[in-house]
Design an enzyme around this catalytic site. Structure first.
Site, PDB file in Angstrom:
ATOM      1  N   SER A  61     -10.042   0.134   7.090  1.00  0.00           N
ATOM      2  CA  SER A  61      -9.398   0.285   5.786  1.00  0.00           C
ATOM      3  C   SER A  61      -8.835  -0.998   5.196  1.00  0.00           C
ATOM      4  O   SER A  61      -8.415  -1.008   4.043  1.00  0.00           O
ATOM      5  CB  SER A  61      -8.278   1.334   5.872  1.00  0.00           C
ATOM      6  OG  SER A  61      -8.823   2.625   5.988  1.00  0.00           O
ATOM      7  N   LYS A  73       0.835  -1.196   0.000  1.00  0.00           N
ATOM      8  CA  LYS A  73       0.000   0.000   0.000  1.00  0.00           C
ATOM      9  C   LYS A  73       0.874   1.253   0.000  1.00  0.00           C
ATOM     10  O   LYS A  73       1.913   1.294   0.664  1.00  0.00           O
ATOM     11  CB  LYS A  73      -0.903  -0.027   1.227  1.00  0.00           C
ATOM     12  CG  LYS A  73      -1.916   1.104   1.333  1.00  0.00           C
ATOM     13  CD  LYS A  73      -2.799   0.875   2.547  1.00  0.00           C
ATOM     14  CE  LYS A  73      -3.804   1.990   2.764  1.00  0.00           C
ATOM     15  NZ  LYS A  73      -4.663   1.738   3.950  1.00  0.00           N
ATOM     16  N   SER A  87      -9.198   2.638   2.978  1.00  0.00           N
ATOM     17  CA  SER A  87      -8.207   3.261   2.129  1.00  0.00           C
ATOM     18  C   SER A  87      -7.293   2.274   1.425  1.00  0.00           C
ATOM     19  O   SER A  87      -6.485   2.656   0.584  1.00  0.00           O
ATOM     20  CB  SER A  87      -7.355   4.220   2.964  1.00  0.00           C
ATOM     21  OG  SER A  87      -6.664   3.522   3.984  1.00  0.00           O
TER      22      SER A  87
END
Length: 469
Positions: free
Chosen positions: A183, A84, A159
């Site tokens: 997330s 990520k 996210s």
């Protein structure tokens, strides 16, 4: 095995194929890079593709195997993974979802990245995230939105939306994400994946820190419970100076995935105080899972902690992360800029932390007589890309709070939670359920999730978008 089947082969099975020399790390990396090139322009799951670095690593690992040097290989030797773009990878841009940081090259590996390298993985690239990781959709200003491979009109969540989209589309074997309010769990729900938010202190935030009073944690996104458990084994553990930590699990989390759990005391609810009752579509996975658990012999009854009073202090701690990023307000998107305007003083922040910790004690106390809590992941099904884009921040915030309502309480309490897919909504998008455990009891929820997965396997489902040759 054809290329599509290989791309969707679980990471642990890929590791076995590599060890048995049925496939090489170079072949796997080339396969995924080809798929990224072919599909990701429509999907938007990667911010940065590390093609040259990944190929160099794959060639070196393939040559190592060719020399017959297979003794004491790490568990995921040669398996491709995505990282990520909130987690720095040395010599690679790390944008944090902000266009002003798009070309900022990291000078170090994040602690979780170091662990991933030691696990033998090959990093394919950096996946898309919402701006500063703030939101449950992945539409940062200055970047194309990440889209859901099950239906490109819908979000993959956020996210860790890029991580989930890349994995669900077969653009990596397994993915790293992070969860400060849902997330990991939300994208797992949106994209039909297994996602684990570990207990506070399970995975280090070295070398810097999470900056939000321990509400966030790095964790795995995977195709199977065993893959997620094995990646959690790789990334877990204390790093010198961590402000909180847990002992290493015994047995391993991967071992827990193959252990049948004892008869558990399980509570469930489809109502989240104070945000209300989940939509019928999101109640369905909970009720179906409860029925299955009863058939398995577990003791199941209605019940849920009291989350009242948590929303306001949690919002203060969450939005403080915007200020901690140190980006000028004028360089932020409209929602984060609005949040930055609302930043409180230090006293208000510390009062919010105290309030959140007091409510967290009440949440954890509920588990004195309960082993696992079954809840919805989100309050209603996946939203469309841009569905809230035309709303003001004042209009957007209550929608965010309501949608993700079942997730933040366990960031506040630091408890582990796993999301597993269960079926599809009327739009053909995945649905899932959340299993919450006692503090530090990842092994329990992993064992239970694997028991459910064995009865209702999901691995055979693949989005049509990802089957393009």
């Amino acid at each position: 095995m054809n290329k599509i089947d290989l791309a969707f082969t679980p990471a642990l099975e890929q590791s076995k194929l590599i060890r048995n020399k049925e496939v090489s790390p170079l072949e796997l990396v080339q396969l995924y890079l080809e798929r990224i090139q072919h599909l990701d322009s429509q999907l938007g799951s990667y911010f940065t593709v590390m093609a040259d670095l990944a190929l160099a690593d794959a060639k070196a690992k393939t040559e190592q195997l060719g020399r017959g040097d297979t003794s004491d290989l790490p568990p995921f030797f040669g398996v491709p993974i995505s990282i990520k773009d909130l987690n720095p990878v040395v010599d690679v841009p790390c944008s944090y979802g902000s266009p002003v940081l798009r070309n900022q090259v990291a000078t170090y590996d994040d602690g979780v990245v170091t662990r991933i390298r030691r696990g033998g993985f090959i990093i394919l690239g950096k996946t898309a995230t919402s701006e500063l990781g703030s939101f449950p959709y992945t539409e940062p200003p200055g970047f194309p939105p990440a889209r859901n491979p099950w239906n490109l009109d819908y979000t993959p969540g956020g996210s860790s939306g890029g991580a989930a989209a890349s994995l669900a589309a077969g653009l990596c074997a397994i993915a790293q994400g992070s969860d400060g309010g849902g997330s990991i769990r939300g994208p797992a729900f949106c994209c039909g994946l297994v996602g684990i938010k570990p207990s506070r202190g399970r995975v280090s935030y070295a070398p810097l820190g999470d900056r939000q009073n321990g509400i966030a944690s790095n964790g795995p996104l995977a195709r199977t419970v065993a893959d997620a458990a094995a990646l959690l084994d790789v990334i877990s553990g204390y790093i010198t100076g961590d402000p909180y930590w847990l002992p290493d699990p015994d047995p391993s989390f991967l071992a827990a995935a193959s252990l049948r759990p004892d008869r558990l005391r399980i509570a469930f609810s489809t109502e989240i105080a104070p945000v209300g009752e989940a939509s019928p579509v999101c109640q369905q996975p909970v009720l179906e899972t409860v029925k299955l658990l009863e058939e398995m012999g577990h003791a199941v009854e209605p019940g849920c902690p009291d989350f009242n009073g948590l929303v306001e202090p949690f919002k203060i701690v969450w939005q403080a992360g915007v200020a901690a990023a140190g980006i000028p307000k004028e360089a932020l998107g409209s929602m984060n800029a609005w949040l930055a305007d609302r930043i409180c003083d230090a006293g208000e922040y510390l009062r919010a932390v105290g309030q959140m910790q007091a409510i967290a004690r009440r949440i954890v106390a509920f588990f004195d007589n309960v082993d696992v809590l079954v809840l919805p992941v989100y309050m209603h099904p996946t939203i469309r890309v841009g569905e809230w884009a035309d709303l003001s921040p004042e209009e957007t915030l209550p929608k965010l709070v309501h949608w993700v309502g079942p997730c933040p309480p366990f960031n506040a309490s630091g408890q582990p939670s796993i999301v597993i897919p269960t079926g599809f909504d009327p739009n053909g998008l995945p649905l899932g359920v959340q299993l919450v455990g006692r503090p530090a009891a990842e092994a329990t929820i992993i064992s239970l999730a694997a028991q459910i997965e064995a009865v209702k396997p999901w691995i055979q489902h693949r989005p049509a978008f990802a089957l393009q040759s």
